[in-house]
Write an enzyme that holds these catalytic residues in place. Structure first.
Site, short mmCIF file in Angstrom:
data_model
loop_
_atom_site.label_atom_id
_atom_site.label_comp_id
_atom_site.label_asym_id
_atom_site.label_seq_id
_atom_site.Cartn_x
_atom_site.Cartn_y
_atom_site.Cartn_z
N ARG A 49 0.84 -1.21 0.00
CA ARG A 49 0.00 0.00 0.00
C ARG A 49 0.88 1.26 0.00
O ARG A 49 1.03 1.92 -1.02
CB ARG A 49 -0.95 -0.02 1.21
CG ARG A 49 -2.04 1.02 1.18
CD ARG A 49 -1.62 2.39 1.66
NE ARG A 49 -1.06 2.40 3.02
CZ ARG A 49 -0.49 3.46 3.57
NH1 ARG A 49 -0.38 4.60 2.90
NH2 ARG A 49 0.03 3.41 4.79
N ASP A 50 1.51 1.54 1.12
CA ASP A 50 2.35 2.74 1.23
C ASP A 50 3.48 2.67 0.21
O ASP A 50 3.85 3.67 -0.41
CB ASP A 50 2.93 2.81 2.65
CG ASP A 50 3.36 4.21 3.04
OD1 ASP A 50 3.42 5.08 2.16
OD2 ASP A 50 3.66 4.44 4.23
N HIS A 242 6.00 4.36 12.73
CA HIS A 242 6.01 4.26 11.26
C HIS A 242 6.98 5.32 10.75
O HIS A 242 6.66 6.51 10.72
CB HIS A 242 4.57 4.52 10.78
CG HIS A 242 4.36 4.56 9.31
ND1 HIS A 242 3.63 3.60 8.63
CD2 HIS A 242 4.72 5.45 8.36
CE1 HIS A 242 3.57 3.89 7.36
NE2 HIS A 242 4.22 5.02 7.16
N HIS A 244 9.60 6.96 8.00
CA HIS A 244 10.17 7.06 6.65
C HIS A 244 11.66 7.36 6.80
O HIS A 244 12.08 8.00 7.76
CB HIS A 244 9.42 8.12 5.84
CG HIS A 244 8.06 7.64 5.43
ND1 HIS A 244 7.78 7.23 4.14
CD2 HIS A 244 6.93 7.44 6.15
CE1 HIS A 244 6.51 6.82 4.09
NE2 HIS A 244 5.97 6.94 5.29
N CYS A 275 4.39 9.21 0.74
CA CYS A 275 3.02 9.69 0.54
C CYS A 275 3.00 10.66 -0.62
O CYS A 275 3.81 11.58 -0.68
CB CYS A 275 2.54 10.36 1.83
SG CYS A 275 0.90 11.06 1.67
N ASN A 284 9.63 4.11 3.19
CA ASN A 284 9.62 3.69 4.60
C ASN A 284 10.94 3.05 4.98
O ASN A 284 11.74 2.69 4.11
CB ASN A 284 8.53 2.64 4.81
CG ASN A 284 7.16 3.23 4.77
OD1 ASN A 284 6.65 3.52 3.69
ND2 ASN A 284 6.56 3.43 5.91
C1 LIG Z 1 -10.66 11.54 1.32
C2 LIG Z 1 -10.90 11.85 -0.15
C3 LIG Z 1 -11.77 10.81 -0.79
C4 LIG Z 1 -11.60 13.18 -0.18
O1 LIG Z 1 -11.57 13.69 -1.52
P1 LIG Z 1 -12.69 14.67 -2.05
O2 LIG Z 1 -12.32 15.03 -3.46
O3 LIG Z 1 -12.87 15.78 -1.09
O4 LIG Z 1 -13.94 13.71 -1.98
P2 LIG Z 1 -15.39 13.81 -2.49
O5 LIG Z 1 -16.27 13.22 -1.46
O6 LIG Z 1 -15.72 15.22 -2.97
O7 LIG Z 1 -15.39 12.85 -3.77
C5 LIG Z 1 -14.65 13.15 -4.94
C6 LIG Z 1 -14.72 11.95 -5.86
O8 LIG Z 1 -14.03 10.85 -5.28
C7 LIG Z 1 -14.93 9.77 -5.06
N1 LIG Z 1 -14.60 9.15 -3.79
C8 LIG Z 1 -14.65 9.70 -2.58
N2 LIG Z 1 -14.24 8.82 -1.65
C9 LIG Z 1 -13.91 7.71 -2.31
C10 LIG Z 1 -13.43 6.46 -1.89
N3 LIG Z 1 -13.17 6.19 -0.62
N4 LIG Z 1 -13.20 5.52 -2.81
C11 LIG Z 1 -13.43 5.77 -4.12
N5 LIG Z 1 -13.90 6.95 -4.58
C12 LIG Z 1 -14.15 7.89 -3.67
C13 LIG Z 1 -16.31 10.41 -5.06
O9 LIG Z 1 -17.28 9.45 -5.41
C14 LIG Z 1 -16.15 11.48 -6.08
O10 LIG Z 1 -16.17 10.90 -7.38
P3 LIG Z 1 -16.90 11.66 -8.61
O11 LIG Z 1 -18.31 11.86 -8.16
O12 LIG Z 1 -16.15 12.96 -8.75
O13 LIG Z 1 -16.72 10.73 -9.73
C15 LIG Z 1 -9.54 11.96 -0.91
O14 LIG Z 1 -8.87 13.07 -0.44
C16 LIG Z 1 -8.70 10.75 -0.76
O15 LIG Z 1 -9.03 9.68 -1.26
N6 LIG Z 1 -7.55 10.89 -0.11
C17 LIG Z 1 -6.67 9.75 0.12
C18 LIG Z 1 -5.26 10.22 0.08
C19 LIG Z 1 -4.32 9.07 0.33
O16 LIG Z 1 -4.63 7.93 0.08
N7 LIG Z 1 -3.11 9.41 0.82
C20 LIG Z 1 -2.10 8.45 1.08
C21 LIG Z 1 -2.35 7.65 2.31
S1 LIG Z 1 -1.92 8.47 3.82
C22 LIG Z 1 -0.27 8.12 3.99
O17 LIG Z 1 0.35 7.63 3.10
C23 LIG Z 1 0.39 8.34 5.31
C24 LIG Z 1 0.56 7.04 6.11
C25 LIG Z 1 -0.78 6.44 6.46
O18 LIG Z 1 1.26 6.07 5.36
C26 LIG Z 1 1.33 7.30 7.41
C27 LIG Z 1 2.50 8.26 7.27
O19 LIG Z 1 3.51 7.94 6.61
O20 LIG Z 1 2.39 9.33 7.84
#
Ligand SMILES: CC(C)(COP(=O)([O-])OP(=O)([O-])OC[C@H]1O[C@@H](n2cnc3c(N)ncnc32)[C@H](O)[C@@H]1OP(=O)([O-])[O-])[C@@H](O)C(=O)NCCC(=O)NCCSC(=O)C[C@@](C)(O)CC(=O)[O-]
Length: 347
Positions: A49-50, A242, A244, A275, A284
């Protein structure tokens, strides 16, 4: 003080007065207190995933599934699979349902998936997820960049997700990003991390993974941050670290966290990852390097096969066309002509 400057114990009235105090017991030099490290550590492998979410080239679903199977086969018992996030935000994970359905689960292994909202939860549930991870940030700017809303709004969303997950007996892990530094806001106060971590814990996350997202921490700042989290009331058994490895301090930071009793460590095979919303963040901590250190220290990590993990790292790096970030893996390549004991095992 040099001998000539030493106060003289004479009757000369001009001489400085020497007060004689009772002899003090000879102090025996103390050994540094030994670190109270946990005897066992659970590794949470986040490579699929990450590790892959930030890869520019779309990774074939079959490659992801094979990677997960191989990691489990190598003995890892917590393997994060994917994220049910918006494909517009993270195109690499748009095959989340396909990956999840194709993974052949083994007993005794957990397969958490990232979920940002109820839409993601519904999809994860439909795909058979038994453990999810929600992810919040310690800074407002990172929260907006990563999940497009404030910290409070993200927590409100997670409350709904957690309630739904609990109704289905699904375990919930929580992440807090930017626990020592933020790519947008700089230094992060430990208390800010503690607040978010505690809210996630209070809501029902069984474990909180503290993420040094951009790898700016050092053992001191990591310890200060964890100390604040512990003082807020989260038991150490519910914390994970966690790190990096952006600046090469991940392993040192993990050890510092372990010295406070943390016994769950996230890592990624070959050090893949980063990320997409944290500019400059490298991968990581490499799982190979973590295994090497922990096994070498005699810490129980279960029946994990380092050689197999090194092989998996090489294969996925070959596929991605990139170099492994694992130092242990690099050393293994460098020492191919060395005796077996030096090449593969911990010394
Ligand atoms: C939270 C949102 C969805 C808000 O994003 P948004 O644009 O504000 O959401 P929305 O509700 O306005 O929806 C926009 C579109 O996305 C769709 N949608 C909405 N939700 C989903 C969903 N769950 N699955 C599939 N589709 C989805 C929704 O249906 C819509 O589609 P459209 O109508 O335009 O065709 C977006 O910002 C997002 O997906 N963010 C994820 C970012 C991410 O994955 N980042 C990486 C992970 S975090 C990380 O890596 C850190 C970590 C964990 O490893 C720890 C560390 O190192 O610190």
């Amino acid at each position: 003080m040099l001998p000539k400057d030493r106060p003289r114990a004479t009757s000369d009235p001009a001489a400085p007065t020497v007060t004689t105090s009772p002899p003090r017991p000879v102090s025996v030099p103390q050994c540094p207190p030994s670190m109270r490290l946990p005897s066992a550590v659970r590794i949470v492998e986040v490579g699929a995933r990450d590790g892959l979410q930030n890869e520019p080239r779309l990774v074939d679903t079959r490659v992801k599934v094979q990677l997960i199977h191989d990691l489990v086969d190598a003995g890892l018992r917590s393997v994060e699979v994917t994220g049910f996030v918006s494909p517009k935000w993270v195109p690499q994970l748009k095959d989340a349902s396909d990956v999840m359905s194709a993974v052949q689960k083994k007993n005794g292994v957990t397969y958490p998936v990232l979920v940002p909202n109820i839409k993601g939860f519904d999809a994860a549930l439909a795909a058979g997820a038994e453990e999810i991870a929600v992810f919040a940030a310690a800074t407002e700017t990172f929260s907006h960049k990563n999940v497009n809303c404030s910290i409070q709004k993200s927590l409100d969303r997670f409350r709904a997700v957690i309630t739904a997950a609990q109704a289905h007996d699904i375990k919930i892990r929580g992440y807090v990003s930017c626990v020592v530094g933020c790519p947008y806001e700089g230094h992060v106060a430990p208390e800010a991390v503690a607040d978010v971590a505690f809210k996630l814990y209070e809501m029902g996350c069984y474990e909180i993974s503290l993420g040094d997202t951009i790898g700016v921490g050092n053992p001191k700042s990591i310890v200060q941050m964890i100390d604040a989290v512990l003082r807020r009331g989260i038991p150490v058994s519910a914390l994970a670290i966690h790190c990096h490895d952006t600046r090469g301090a991940a392993l040192a930071n993990v050890l510092a966290a372990m010295s406070l009793g943390l016994s769950v460590v996230d890592s990624s095979v070959a050090g893949l990852g980063g990320c997409p919303f944290a500019p400059g963040a490298a991968g990581n901590l490499a799982t190979e390097d973590l295994i090497y250190m922990l096994q070498g220290m005699g810490i129980d990590i279960g029946d994990v096969n380092l050689e197999k993990v090194i092989g998996i790292g090489h294969r996925i790096c070959q596929y991605l066309g990139r170099k492994t970030s694992s130092r242990v893996s690099q050393a293994t390549i460098c020492t191919v002509d060395a005796p077996e004991s030096i090449r593969h095992s911990t010394l």
